[in-house]
Every structure is written in structure tokens, then in C-alpha cells.
Motif scaffolding. Sequence first.
Motif, short mmCIF file in Angstrom:
data_model
loop_
_atom_site.label_atom_id
_atom_site.label_comp_id
_atom_site.label_asym_id
_atom_site.label_seq_id
_atom_site.Cartn_x
_atom_site.Cartn_y
_atom_site.Cartn_z
N GLN A 52 0.83 -1.19 0.00
CA GLN A 52 0.00 0.00 0.00
C GLN A 52 0.87 1.25 0.00
O GLN A 52 1.91 1.29 0.63
N GLY A 53 0.37 2.26 -0.71
CA GLY A 53 1.05 3.54 -0.71
C GLY A 53 0.68 4.33 0.53
O GLY A 53 -0.21 3.94 1.30
N PRO A 54 1.33 5.46 0.74
CA PRO A 54 1.08 6.24 1.95
C PRO A 54 -0.36 6.77 2.05
O PRO A 54 -0.96 6.76 3.12
N ALA A 55 -0.93 7.21 0.95
CA ALA A 55 -2.31 7.72 0.99
C ALA A 55 -3.30 6.58 1.26
O ALA A 55 -4.28 6.77 1.99
N GLN A 81 -2.64 3.83 2.93
CA GLN A 81 -2.47 3.45 4.33
C GLN A 81 -3.19 4.45 5.25
O GLN A 81 -3.85 4.06 6.20
N ALA A 82 -3.05 5.74 4.92
CA ALA A 82 -3.72 6.76 5.73
C ALA A 82 -5.24 6.60 5.63
O ALA A 82 -5.96 6.74 6.64
N GLU A 84 -6.32 3.69 7.75
CA GLU A 84 -6.33 4.06 9.18
C GLU A 84 -7.56 4.89 9.51
O GLU A 84 -8.19 4.71 10.55
N ASP A 100 -2.61 7.44 -4.62
CA ASP A 100 -1.28 6.84 -4.79
C ASP A 100 -1.00 6.52 -6.25
O ASP A 100 0.11 6.73 -6.74
#
Length: 113
Positions: free
Chosen positions: A18-21, A23-24, A27, A54
Amino acid sequence: MRPYLSLIALSLTLPACQGPAEQAGAEKDKAAAEATGQTYGGDGPNEKIGEARDRVAKAAEDARKAEAEAIDKKQDSIRRAADIEAERLEQEAEAVRKAADEQADAIKSDPAK
């Protein structure tokens, strides 16, 4: 026992994809689910939006890299063309010098001219 190890290894590597966006977003979806007393099963709306962001960011990065590569190739092409032209001019200058030397030698050997 072996199948469990491979499942554990797989579960540990999946979040890394998963990319950072994304993952965010996951969450955020997880927090929203927990706030309502539900369990989060994955693939929430924020996670999907993050995944799309992403992909957009990766496509933009790929485009920047492709543009930089195209610029580098154009620079190389210009340099090669300049080198070819410089070589042609050097050969032309050498021919002019040779002709001048021959004329000078002819005058030197035959002072009547």
C-alpha cells in the motif's frame, strides 16, 4: 506448520504494497469503524480514495521521469550533432590549410610566380 508461516509472511508483506495515501485512508476507515463499534474488514471508502491518490502520484512521478529521460536524450542528440558539425569543420579547416601550404610551397619553389 509450514502453511501458517507462509500465511504470516504474506500478511506481513501485503501492507507494504500500500502507498502512503492508501495506508492513511485505511487508518481513517479503521478509526471510523471502531468509533461506531464495528470491526474494520478493509477496503473502506477512504482507503480506496487513498489508493487512487497513490496511483495518481505514481503516474505523475513516472511522467516526470519520462520527461527527464526525453530531455537527456534530446541533450545527447544535440551534443552528437554538434560533435559531427565540429568534426566536419575541422576537416574543412584542415583541407584549407593543406591547400594554403601547397600554394605557399609552390610559390617558394618557383619564385617567378
